[in-house]
Design an enzyme around this catalytic site. Structure first.
Site, PDB file in Angstrom:
ATOM      1  N   ASP A 103      93.542 119.883 112.646  1.00  0.00           N
ATOM      2  CA  ASP A 103      94.279 120.638 111.630  1.00  0.00           C
ATOM      3  C   ASP A 103      94.848 121.942 112.183  1.00  0.00           C
ATOM      4  OD1 ASP A 103      93.566 118.720 109.803  1.00  0.00           O
ATOM      5  OD2 ASP A 103      91.834 119.845 109.062  1.00  0.00           O
ATOM      6  N   VAL A 104      95.885 122.410 111.515  1.00  0.00           N
ATOM      7  CA  VAL A 104      96.541 123.637 111.992  1.00  0.00           C
ATOM      8  C   VAL A 104      95.571 124.830 111.972  1.00  0.00           C
ATOM      9  CG1 VAL A 104      97.553 124.324 109.770  1.00  0.00           C
ATOM     10  CG2 VAL A 104      98.744 124.872 111.901  1.00  0.00           C
TER      11      VAL A 104
END
Ligand code: URA
Length: 235
Positions: A103-104
């Site tokens: 995930d970012v």
């Protein structure tokens, strides 16, 4: 293959740098100095840079410490930059992708390669490759709650959890053999906890190198590539 492309692949340099080497007269093909950047290297022709013979690498294998705030995909999404920015200068000529998403807002290990089959095997649940994470939660977790993780189903399918171990009050080490969307966050959410920090520290038998800072990378050693391929029976 064009000589500048050949050099850029073999030396992991940009096309621009390769052209400079050629123009400076530091490159020989078949024993003769070549200064034309678009010279076509024929199969079997020997290319030398400053007297050293080269062979372009077939595939590249990189470990990158993805920092928070970067995408693990290569598509251009205006909101966030991609991990590929760290590699573009060296590997701009290759089509690289990350074996597994992160995930970012998560950080840690990405294995980046242009080896499609290895990527497939590292990410497909069938191959049961372990992914290890250090998780920081919004609150202290009890041993009882930690145990509950083992029974969780998402989309009606049991989560492939290998181990969840408490490291300190609100920190947990967790190992999974699958990588469904937001899997770690959803797993903890299912027992009433919020993941505040998430760091991937291992994929299969490759650990994130402790000498790397966020945004730094190194190529996997030959030994590491071999043991990774062995793990998923590509060797
Ligand atoms: N699980 C998540 O929730 N996020 C990741 O990035 C990886 C696993």
């Amino acid at each position: 293959m064009r000589l500048d492309k050949y050099l850029s692949k073999a030396l992991h340099i940009s096309r621009k740098e390769a052209k400079e080497l050629i123009r400076e007269g530091r490159v020989k093909v078949g024993g003769k100095t070549v200064r034309e950047t678009d010279y076509r290297v024929k199969e079997g022709e020997e290319v030398e840079v400053e007297g050293k013979s080269l062979k372009p690498k077939e595939k590249v294998y990189i470990m990158l410490y993805k920092p928070k705030g970067y995408l693990s995909t290569t598509e251009r999404e205006a909101k966030y930059p991609s991990f590929i920015e760290f590699l573009a200068e060296h590997f701009g000529h290759r089509k690289l992708f990350s074996a597994g998403r992160l995930d970012v807002d998560a950080e840690g290990l990405l294995i980046v390669t242009d080896d499609g089959e290895l990527t497939h095997r590292l990410t497909h649940p069938k191959w049961k490759v372990e992914k290890e994470y250090i998780v920081e939660l919004d609150q202290s977790i009890s041993a009882e709650d930690l145990k509950k993780l083992y029974g969780i189903k998402l989309e009606k399918k049991p989560v492939q959890l290998v181990k969840a171990e408490k490291l300190s009050d609100n920190r947990v080490n967790i190992i999974l053999t699958e990588g469904r969307y937001h899997i770690v966050k959803r797993l903890f959410s299912a027992i009433g906890y919020t993941v505040k920090e998430l760091k991937r520290v291992r994929i299969g038998n490759i650990k994130l190198d402790e000498n790397l800072e966020p945004g730094e990378w190194r190529e996997l050693t030959e030994e590491e590539v071999k043991k990774l391929k062995k793990l998923v029976r590509l060797l």
